[in-house]
Design a protein around this motif. Structure first.
Motif, PDB file in Angstrom:
ATOM      1  N   ASN A 154       0.826  -1.212   0.000  1.00  0.00           N
ATOM      2  CA  ASN A 154       0.000   0.000   0.000  1.00  0.00           C
ATOM      3  C   ASN A 154       0.861   1.263   0.000  1.00  0.00           C
ATOM      4  O   ASN A 154       0.554   2.227  -0.709  1.00  0.00           O
ATOM      5  CB  ASN A 154      -0.962   0.009   1.190  1.00  0.00           C
ATOM      6  N   SER A 155       1.921   1.267   0.779  1.00  0.00           N
ATOM      7  CA  SER A 155       2.799   2.445   0.832  1.00  0.00           C
ATOM      8  C   SER A 155       3.450   2.702  -0.522  1.00  0.00           C
ATOM      9  O   SER A 155       3.516   3.849  -0.984  1.00  0.00           O
ATOM     10  CB  SER A 155       3.880   2.270   1.898  1.00  0.00           C
ATOM     11  N   TYR A 156       3.937   1.651  -1.148  1.00  0.00           N
ATOM     12  CA  TYR A 156       4.563   1.814  -2.459  1.00  0.00           C
ATOM     13  C   TYR A 156       3.532   2.251  -3.500  1.00  0.00           C
ATOM     14  O   TYR A 156       3.762   3.159  -4.285  1.00  0.00           O
ATOM     15  CB  TYR A 156       5.236   0.510  -2.897  1.00  0.00           C
ATOM     16  N   ARG A 157       2.376   1.595  -3.494  1.00  0.00           N
ATOM     17  CA  ARG A 157       1.322   1.897  -4.462  1.00  0.00           C
ATOM     18  C   ARG A 157       0.829   3.334  -4.352  1.00  0.00           C
ATOM     19  O   ARG A 157       0.489   3.963  -5.342  1.00  0.00           O
ATOM     20  CB  ARG A 157       0.144   0.938  -4.251  1.00  0.00           C
ATOM     21  N   GLN A 158       0.799   3.873  -3.140  1.00  0.00           N
ATOM     22  CA  GLN A 158       0.280   5.219  -2.920  1.00  0.00           C
ATOM     23  C   GLN A 158       1.326   6.317  -3.154  1.00  0.00           C
ATOM     24  O   GLN A 158       0.974   7.482  -3.216  1.00  0.00           O
ATOM     25  CB  GLN A 158      -0.252   5.352  -1.489  1.00  0.00           C
ATOM     26  N   SER A 159       2.587   5.937  -3.246  1.00  0.00           N
ATOM     27  CA  SER A 159       3.638   6.955  -3.405  1.00  0.00           C
ATOM     28  C   SER A 159       3.715   7.427  -4.864  1.00  0.00           C
ATOM     29  O   SER A 159       3.180   6.804  -5.767  1.00  0.00           O
ATOM     30  CB  SER A 159       4.983   6.414  -2.918  1.00  0.00           C
ATOM     31  N   VAL A 163       1.952   5.655  -7.993  1.00  0.00           N
ATOM     32  CA  VAL A 163       0.491   5.788  -8.012  1.00  0.00           C
ATOM     33  C   VAL A 163      -0.020   6.004  -9.431  1.00  0.00           C
ATOM     34  O   VAL A 163      -1.101   5.538  -9.791  1.00  0.00           O
ATOM     35  CB  VAL A 163       0.010   6.890  -7.032  1.00  0.00           C
ATOM     36  N   ASN A 167      -2.530   3.068 -11.013  1.00  0.00           N
ATOM     37  CA  ASN A 167      -3.891   3.330 -11.464  1.00  0.00           C
ATOM     38  C   ASN A 167      -4.118   2.923 -12.921  1.00  0.00           C
ATOM     39  O   ASN A 167      -5.230   2.584 -13.297  1.00  0.00           O
ATOM     40  CB  ASN A 167      -4.246   4.800 -11.256  1.00  0.00           C
ATOM     41  N   ASN A 172      -5.221  -0.363  -8.539  1.00  0.00           N
ATOM     42  CA  ASN A 172      -5.841   0.883  -8.101  1.00  0.00           C
ATOM     43  C   ASN A 172      -6.539   0.804  -6.748  1.00  0.00           C
ATOM     44  O   ASN A 172      -7.203   1.749  -6.350  1.00  0.00           O
ATOM     45  CB  ASN A 172      -6.815   1.392  -9.170  1.00  0.00           C
ATOM     46  N   GLN A 173      -6.404  -0.299  -6.030  1.00  0.00           N
ATOM     47  CA  GLN A 173      -6.996  -0.404  -4.695  1.00  0.00           C
ATOM     48  C   GLN A 173      -5.951  -0.881  -3.707  1.00  0.00           C
ATOM     49  O   GLN A 173      -5.094  -1.708  -4.027  1.00  0.00           O
ATOM     50  CB  GLN A 173      -8.165  -1.379  -4.691  1.00  0.00           C
ATOM     51  N   ASP A 174      -6.074  -0.365  -2.489  1.00  0.00           N
ATOM     52  CA  ASP A 174      -5.195  -0.830  -1.422  1.00  0.00           C
ATOM     53  C   ASP A 174      -5.536  -2.270  -1.064  1.00  0.00           C
ATOM     54  O   ASP A 174      -6.694  -2.689  -1.148  1.00  0.00           O
ATOM     55  CB  ASP A 174      -5.372   0.033  -0.158  1.00  0.00           C
TER      56      ASP A 174
END
Length: 195
Positions: A154-159, A163, A167, A172-174
């Motif tokens: 989640n941290s990597y995906r949101q950075s 990101v 997407n 695109n989801q945690d």
């Protein structure tokens, strides 16, 4: 023109590296859940043996034994619903709820066992209890590893910039954590009274 090709190549390479990292992190948390699955199956397999051994001694505790068996069956069903690979928050919450109910039922059984010294002294029961305790520890460690892997994903995906790539590529989801039903109740120290 050469500068444009170099910049395009660098952007493509960065996008590929980010996508591969997303896939790696996702695979890691899915593998971590597979380890929880293994330990929960082990726990579920121990319960019928525990009940069968206790049944010979606990004639007056049939409701407790039925509750353990029902809780085990519900936990098995909740775990099987996750076998498709989708770790949705609703399914994980249901799993946590059923595993909590199984833990409560096993706790009630343990209290009943304490009232029967001959059962407590039975070698098979002692071995099963030790195995169950060991499995509970393994589940806790596997759950922690899973939640750590989910946090990393989640941290990597949101950075940024992952990101953007996430997407566009289906990430695109945690991922969902496996949480206790009532963390406050689980973490409170027992109260002791000397009245």
């Amino acid at each position: 023109m050469e500068l444009f090709l170099v910049i395009t190549a660098v952007v493509v390479v960065i996008a590929i590296v980010i996508y591969n990292s997303l896939v790696r992190y996702k695979n890691e948390y899915q593998n971590a859940f597979a380890q929880i699955d293994v330990q929960l199956h082990r726990r579920h397999d121990l319960v019928p043996n525990l009940v069968a051994t206790a049944q010979a001694y606990l004639d007056h505790e049939s409701e407790t034994l039925k509750a353990v068996t029902q809780a085990r069956n519900q936990a098995v069903s909740a775990l099987q619903s996750l076998s498709g690979g989708e770790l949705s928050s609703a399914k994980l919450a249901h799993l946590a709820q059923t595993e909590g109910a199984l833990s409560s039922a096993l706790g009630a059984l343990q209290v009943s066992i304490e009232d029967y010294p001959e059962l407590k002294a039975d070698a098979t029961m002692a071995n099963l209890s030790e195995e169950l305790s060991s499995t509970e520890n393994r589940i806790a460690f596997a759950r922690q590893a899973y939640n750590d892997s989910v946090l990393a994903y989640n941290s990597y995906r949101q950075s940024f910039p992952p990101v953007l790539i996430a997407n566009m590529t289906g990430h695109n989801q945690d991922a969902k954590l496996l949480e206790l039903n009532d963390p406050q109740r689980q973490r409170q120290a027992p109260s002791v009274s000397f009245k």
